[in-house]
Design an enzyme around this catalytic site. Structure first.
Site, PDB file in Angstrom:
ATOM      1  N   HIS A  26      -2.999 -15.823   3.225  1.00  0.00           N
ATOM      2  CA  HIS A  26      -3.651 -15.012   4.256  1.00  0.00           C
ATOM      3  C   HIS A  26      -4.998 -15.635   4.639  1.00  0.00           C
ATOM      4  CE1 HIS A  26      -0.614 -12.075   3.072  1.00  0.00           C
ATOM      5  NE2 HIS A  26      -0.850 -11.510   4.236  1.00  0.00           N
ATOM      6  N   CYS A  68       2.253  -0.030   4.002  1.00  0.00           N
ATOM      7  CA  CYS A  68       2.646  -1.313   4.568  1.00  0.00           C
ATOM      8  C   CYS A  68       2.718  -2.330   3.443  1.00  0.00           C
ATOM      9  CB  CYS A  68       1.693  -1.761   5.666  1.00  0.00           C
ATOM     10  SG  CYS A  68      -0.037  -1.741   5.219  1.00  0.00           S
ATOM     11  N   HIS A  70       4.885  -6.288   2.098  1.00  0.00           N
ATOM     12  CA  HIS A  70       5.726  -7.463   2.311  1.00  0.00           C
ATOM     13  C   HIS A  70       6.991  -7.344   1.478  1.00  0.00           C
ATOM     14  CE1 HIS A  70       1.507  -8.714   2.865  1.00  0.00           C
ATOM     15  NE2 HIS A  70       1.986  -9.451   3.852  1.00  0.00           N
ATOM     16  N   GLU A  88       2.671   3.059  -4.089  1.00  0.00           N
ATOM     17  CA  GLU A  88       1.370   3.379  -3.512  1.00  0.00           C
ATOM     18  C   GLU A  88       1.122   4.879  -3.398  1.00  0.00           C
ATOM     19  OE1 GLU A  88       0.420   1.408   0.162  1.00  0.00           O
ATOM     20  OE2 GLU A  88       1.299  -0.490  -0.514  1.00  0.00           O
TER      21      GLU A  88
END
Length: 187
Positions: A26, A68, A70, A88
Site C-alpha cells: 500500500h 472492508c 481483502h 471486526e
C-alpha cells in the site's frame, strides 16, 4: 502468524497470479489489488458506520462503511466479507448483495498509505447484536441512509476517501435504491 497477503488483479478484476504482503503493498507504487466494501444494515433499515481503531496501521481513526478488507489468495469474496464481519464486528450477516461489481479507486496518500483497489461494493443484513473488536473498531453508530448522507457532507474530513467516493456511486445506483427501498419496506 504470517502477514496477510493481497491479490493483484488486472483492470477487469481478474487475478494476475501474483500476491503481495498487505502493508508493504500500500505505497505510491501499489498495484491494483482485490478488496471489498460492505454496508451492513440492521432490522430497522439503518446502516452501520464504524470508526477504525486508532491503533490500526491503515487509515486509523477514520469513519467509514461497516466493514472492508481483502480476500485472501483463493478466497471467495463473500467468504471474506463474512470472515471480516465476524472478526471486526462480531456479526453474522445474511443477504450479501453485490451492488457495485466493478468499483475501483485510488486514494491520495494518507499517513503514507495509498490504496489502489478493485473493490466490489456489497450490502448485507446483520443477524445478531454487534460485538465490535476493539482492535478493529474504535466506535460505531447506526444511521439512516439520509442521516449518513448529511454526516458525509457535514463531517467529510472524518470519513475515509472510499466511503465518500462510494456514496456518490451508491446514490446514483438504481439497484441500490431498489435494495434500500426493499429493506425499508420490511420495517
Amino acid at each position: 502468524m504470517a502477514e496477510e497477503a493481497i491479490v493483484f488483479v488486472d483492470r477487469q478484476g481478474r487475478p494476475t497470479g501474483k500476491t503481495g504482503p498487505k502493508l508493504e503493498s500500500h505505497t505510491a507504487t501499489t498495484q491494483l489489488h482485490l478488496a471489498f466494501s460492505c454496508y451492513v444494515f440492521n432490522s430497522k433499515g439503518q446502516h452501520l458506520v464504524t470508526r477504525r481503531a486508532y491503533n490500526k496501521k491503515v487509515w486509523p481513526g477514520v469513519l467509514t462503511n461497516s466493514v472492508c478488507g481483502h480476500p485472501a489468495p483463493g478466497e471467495d469474496i463473500e467468504h471474506a466479507i463474512r470472515r471480516r464481519a465476524a472478526y471486526e464486528l462480531g456479526l453474522k450477516i445474511a443477504g450479501i448483495t453485490c451492488i457495485l461489481p466493478r468499483y475501483t479507486y485510488r486514494t491520495p496518500p494518507f499517513q503514507g498509505i495509498i490504496e489502489n483497489e478493485f473493490c466490489p461494493v456489497y450490502t448485507a443484513i446483520a443477524q445478531n447484536k454487534l460485538q465490535p473488536n476493539p482492535k478493529e473498531v474504535a466506535e460505531y453508530i447506526w444511521l439512516d441512509w439520509r442521516d449518513y448522507a448529511a454526516a458525509l457532507q457535514t463531517n467529510a474530513h472524518e470519513y475515509s476517501y472510499w466511503a465518500k467516493d462510494q456514496y456518490n456511486y451508491l446514490s446514483a445506483s438504481k439497484q441500490f435504491a431498489d435494495w434500500l427501498t426493499s429493506i425499508e419496506a420490511t420495517q
